[in-house]
Design a protein around this motif. Structure first.
Motif, short mmCIF file in Angstrom:
data_model
loop_
_atom_site.label_atom_id
_atom_site.label_comp_id
_atom_site.label_asym_id
_atom_site.label_seq_id
_atom_site.Cartn_x
_atom_site.Cartn_y
_atom_site.Cartn_z
N LYS A 244 0.97 -1.91 0.07
CA LYS A 244 -0.01 -0.12 -0.08
C LYS A 244 1.10 1.11 0.59
O LYS A 244 0.79 2.06 -0.62
CB LYS A 244 -0.75 0.08 1.29
N GLU A 245 1.58 1.19 1.21
CA GLU A 245 2.98 2.34 0.95
C GLU A 245 3.79 2.64 -0.51
O GLU A 245 3.57 3.62 -1.36
CB GLU A 245 3.72 2.33 1.75
N ILE B 92 16.46 -0.49 -17.80
CA ILE B 92 16.14 0.38 -18.53
C ILE B 92 15.52 1.69 -18.02
O ILE B 92 15.66 2.94 -18.09
CB ILE B 92 15.72 -0.21 -19.73
N ILE B 93 14.44 0.72 -17.01
CA ILE B 93 13.20 1.89 -16.94
C ILE B 93 13.84 2.35 -15.37
O ILE B 93 13.45 4.15 -15.58
CB ILE B 93 11.50 0.93 -16.79
N MET C 296 5.59 3.10 -10.69
CA MET C 296 5.84 1.94 -11.27
C MET C 296 6.94 1.21 -11.51
O MET C 296 7.66 -0.04 -11.45
CB MET C 296 5.27 2.26 -12.76
N SER C 297 8.14 2.15 -10.92
CA SER C 297 9.40 1.24 -11.40
C SER C 297 9.73 1.34 -10.43
O SER C 297 10.17 -0.43 -9.72
CB SER C 297 10.68 2.49 -11.53
N SER C 298 9.78 1.17 -9.15
CA SER C 298 9.14 0.72 -7.92
C SER C 298 8.91 -0.45 -7.94
O SER C 298 9.55 -1.88 -7.02
CB SER C 298 9.02 1.07 -7.13
N PHE D 19 8.96 -6.56 -8.30
CA PHE D 19 8.58 -8.17 -8.88
C PHE D 19 9.18 -9.01 -9.63
O PHE D 19 9.62 -10.17 -9.82
CB PHE D 19 7.60 -8.31 -9.77
N THR D 20 10.22 -7.94 -10.09
CA THR D 20 11.29 -8.46 -11.05
C THR D 20 12.36 -9.31 -10.84
O THR D 20 12.73 -10.42 -10.67
CB THR D 20 12.23 -7.58 -11.80
N LEU D 21 12.50 -9.14 -9.26
CA LEU D 21 13.04 -9.92 -7.92
C LEU D 21 12.76 -11.18 -7.81
O LEU D 21 13.22 -12.92 -7.78
CB LEU D 21 13.41 -9.15 -6.72
N ILE D 22 11.50 -11.13 -7.41
CA ILE D 22 10.84 -12.67 -7.22
C ILE D 22 10.59 -13.04 -8.68
O ILE D 22 10.86 -14.74 -8.00
CB ILE D 22 8.78 -11.87 -6.77
#
Length: 782
Positions: free
Chosen positions: A355-356, A435-436, A656-658, A663-666
């Motif tokens: 949420k944060e 890149i993002i 969105m980048s964060s 989710f990339t790490l996951i």
């Protein structure tokens, strides 16, 4: 029957603890990510869905065509449009104009003064079109007259406590009294229309002397509600030329957008509209869940030998392929259900952080039928996808072959394909994330052509123009204050524009060229450290520059003047003279390029005071507050920092980048889990072979090398597939920015090396663990 089934499943899970743990954790991680993204996507798609008439409400917007063929798309429409559309077109049932209050208002309630800026000016149809609940007052006559103000529950409690506010008087800017006619329930957080109070639209005329019959001023949002079963394409055809019918020289055509699209869909057609991110993250959720399912499929087929005899015995005693398939699918769905239970716990634990991260009020509502159906769909999808191939593969075993000792080998090709797909996706996500991140970092750090650091600004009230000179004199005396100026808008968002500009030698090609306008004070150029490349800046020492212009390079290019300085330019009815040209600077988001700009001094339009400091901000802010209170003791002091507002321009992309990084790490972790489990099994299969090799003198590095080469082939192939695919996707995304980075080979090489490192560590650990066992134990194995 159920008891036997459960006992069988739990026995298998217990006997194969390691692989069961990897399977369940992998699935649980994938489902957790999918659930979190699902909650966010559902929230974004739910915007404005609480209105009863949502399917009949449309936003009216303009497509303005200019000389260079550019179509400028805006929600801003003329003030008379809403009433005229309702009067003339029978398909339109209701219409309202909506406008934010122009700057903050000074509200006096019971002798106390407050500053409020979250108000809307609306027509009475507003309350019939939108479903904002009335807590106090007459729901059928929410705003009975032009002296009514409607407030929210939050504002009522803030200013009136538990007292009934109906009929109470609120004075606005110390000159107009309004009585509270109704209290509305606070607008939901998933509403595009957020406000603390509502005023009659006529307030704009009374307070700012604005001509509400002017068709040539585009400043207001127009919303209409059509009758049921209205043919929208036909209605659009009718309203398209409507402004031109009332204003001959207009270059604007009208169009309609469903109000439910207002939050997510850009009317300009830009690819980077919010709906793009909703679609991207929906895809990311699907991909992560798919990777987790691939892990399950991979490990289940790899361990098929352990279940071969079970299948043979079941078939001998009468089991059919269809029944076995159903059994293995049931096992898969049950494991998916276990993983889902773990995922629900994980979501509850992670939700506060998510949420944060998203800045959204997300929650797990188990009373929501749609959400529960989505949960059931995820469980069934996960169970079916992850179990379908293993079930089909295991149920197809021939009992005679198995009982003769001819065991089936697992599907090597299938396993390789799964690993390649997993790492292709993971590598692609790593490159995209890099890149993002670099693009957003570039936007934050790019030289925009003006000073955005160490600038404090204050929003002025309506009557402050009379006191501005006195306030400026006091502010400039504060130690650490270097410059003080004023303007109608800060340079992060110049939004005023006109095409009513003419000059000597203007060609027909330049007709309808759109110029941005900014009304500034002396010292504006110096305060923001803009570079004057020709002529001079505004100066009070030159005898007054009230009809002088400073333009940017883009404006000079649009005017095609051989020598611009000293040229006469007419804006509306004003005859002006160009005295300077500033180097182009970005006065909007860097997603768009620099447009032609004209700056001139019109003090009546000033809305902000900008203060340049030496960098020691907090003590200076305190001193500014003290100076403010001396000049305006009844008005609360508030300020903003320009650099914070600049960062806010890219808040959505940064957020969105964060999320994308997380989710990339996951996804990488899930892929690594799959590789860990698979390498463990393959190396275990070679346990006896490794023991014999060690007896004959093979060393650890030779064993490690032979296994590593096998896995590296798969990882390198995954990189070869991921690199070109990701390159084209990222080029497409970057094309949405006027200013963008160049994709370098470092991102691709870095992602490739990271995937190789994951394989290296995984294989090294598994090889070391097995090779450290005494060879005699390996030879005795089996």
């Amino acid at each position: 029957m159920l008891k036997i089934f459960l006992n069988t499943v739990f026995r298998k899970l217990y006997l194969q603890k390691g692989y069961s743990l990897i399977n369940i954790l992998g699935l649980a991680t994938g489902i957790t990510c999918s659930l979190l993204i699902l909650l966010w996507v559902e929230y974004e798609l739910s915007f404005d869905s609480f209105h009863d008439n949502k399917s009949q409400i449309y936003s009216v917007y303009e497509n303005q065509t200019y000389a260079d063929g550019e179509i400028f798309t805006v929600y801003a429409t003329p003030a008379p449009l809403a009433i005229k559309l309702k009067e003339d077109i029978s398909e339109i049932d209701k219409a309202t104009r909506i406008s934010r209050t122009w700057g903050k208002l000074m509200l006096t309630i019971g002798g106390s003064t407050f500053i409020e800026g979250s108000g809307l000016c609306v027509d009475t149809d507003f309350f019939k079109m939108f479903s904002f609940s009335v807590l106090l007052g007459d729901p059928n006559l929410v705003m009975p007259d032009e002296r009514s103000i409607v407030i929210t529950e939050k504002m009522s409690k803030k200013y009136f406590g538990e007292t009934n506010p109906l009929g109470k008087v609120i004075s606005i800017n110390s000159n107009i009294n309004y009585h509270v006619s109704a209290v509305l329930k606070d607008s939901p957080k998933n509403s595009s229309l957020y406000f603390d109070y509502l005023l009659p639209f006529n307030f704009i005329k009374e307070n700012w002397s604005f001509n509400l019959n002017n068709w040539d001023s585009h400043a207001f949002l127009t919303l209409i509600q059509v009758k049921k079963k209205t043919y929208i394409p036909g209605l659009e055809t009718i309203i398209k030329p409507y402004i031109k019918q009332n204003l001959e020289q207009s270059n604007a055509d009208l169009a309609l957008q469903p109000f439910t699209d207002y939050h997510l869909h850009s009317i300009s057609g830009k690819k980077l509209s919010p709906i793009l991110y909703v679609r991207i993250f929906s895809l990311v959720a699907f991909i992560i869940l798919l990777i987790a399912c691939f892990n399950y499929m991979n490990l289940s087929t790899a361990r098929s030998e352990r279940r071969a005899r079970e299948v043979a015995v079941r078939k001998v005693v009468g089991a059919h392929k269809r029944g076995l398939f159903a059994l293995f699918m049931a096992e898969s769905i049950f494991i998916s259900l276990l993983a889902f239970g773990l995922a629900i716990v994980s979501v509850e634990l992670l939700l506060p952080f998510f949420k944060e991260l998203t800045q959204r009020d997300l929650s797990l509502k188990f009373s929501d039928t749609t959400l529960l159906l989505s949960f059931a769909a995820i469980v069934l999808f996960t169970g079916f996808i992850s179990g379908s191939y293993p079930a089909l593969y295991l149920s197809s075993f021939k009992p005679i072959r198995i009982l003769k000792g001819k065991l089936y080998s697992d599907s090597h090709l299938f396993r390789k394909l799964m690993v390649i797909i997993q790492f292709t996706i993971s590598v692609g996500l790593i490159i995209s994330t890099s890149i993002i991140y670099k693009q957003l970092d570039y936007l934050q750090d790019k030289d925009v052509g003006y000073q955005k650091d160490n600038i404090i600004y204050i929003e002025m009230m309506d009557d402050f123009h009379e006191h501005y000179s006195h306030l400026k004199e006091n502010l400039i005396k504060i130690p650490g204050v270097l410059k003080v100026t004023a303007a109608n808008q800060m340079p992060i968002n110049f939004s005023n524009s006109t095409s009513d500009v003419s000059w000597k030698g203007k060609s027909t090609d330049a007709d309808n060229t759109l110029f941005q306008l900014s009304f500034v004070d002396y010292d504006f150029i110096e305060t923001f450290e803009m570079e004057v490349i020709h002529g001079r800046a505004f100066s009070s020492k030159q005898g007054g520059d009230s009809l002088k212009l400073i333009i940017n390079e883009a404006a000079a290019s649009a005017m095609k003047m051989s020598y611009t300085i000293g040229q006469k330019v007419k804006i509306w009815e004003y005859d002006c003279e160009v005295i300077g040209i500033v180097k182009d600077f970005n006065f909007n988001s860097l997603q768009v390029g620099v447009k032609p700009l004209i700056m001139l001094i019109i003090s009546d339009e000033f809305k902000y005071i900008a203060i340049k400091t030496d960098g020691n901000e907090q003590p200076i802010i305190n001193k500014i507050g003290e100076t403010w209170k001396k000049c305006y003791p009844k008005i609360p002091f508030s300020h903003r920092l320009l650099r914070d507002d600049f960062s806010y321009l890219y808040k959505a992309e940064s957020r969105m980048s964060s999320i994308f990084i997380a989710f990339t790490l996951i996804a990488i972790i899930i892929s690594s889990l799959g590789l860990f489990g698979l390498s463990s099994y393959i190396i275990e299969q070679k346990f006896k072979e490794m023991g014999i090799r060690k007896v004959f003198g093979a060393e650890f590095q030779h064993l490690f090398k032979s296994f590593l080469i096998r896995f590296l082939r798969w990882i390198l192939l995954a990189n070869l597939i991921a690199w070109p695919t990701t390159y084209f996707l990222m080029q497409w995304w970057l094309a949405g920015f006027a200013y963008r980075i160049h994709i370098s080979w470092f991102e691709f090489l870095g992602a490739g090396l990271l995937s190789i490192l994951i394989a290296f560590i995984t294989v090294f650990y598994q090889t070391y663990k097995i090779s450290s066992i005494t060879p005699i134990k390996a030879i005795r194995y089996e």
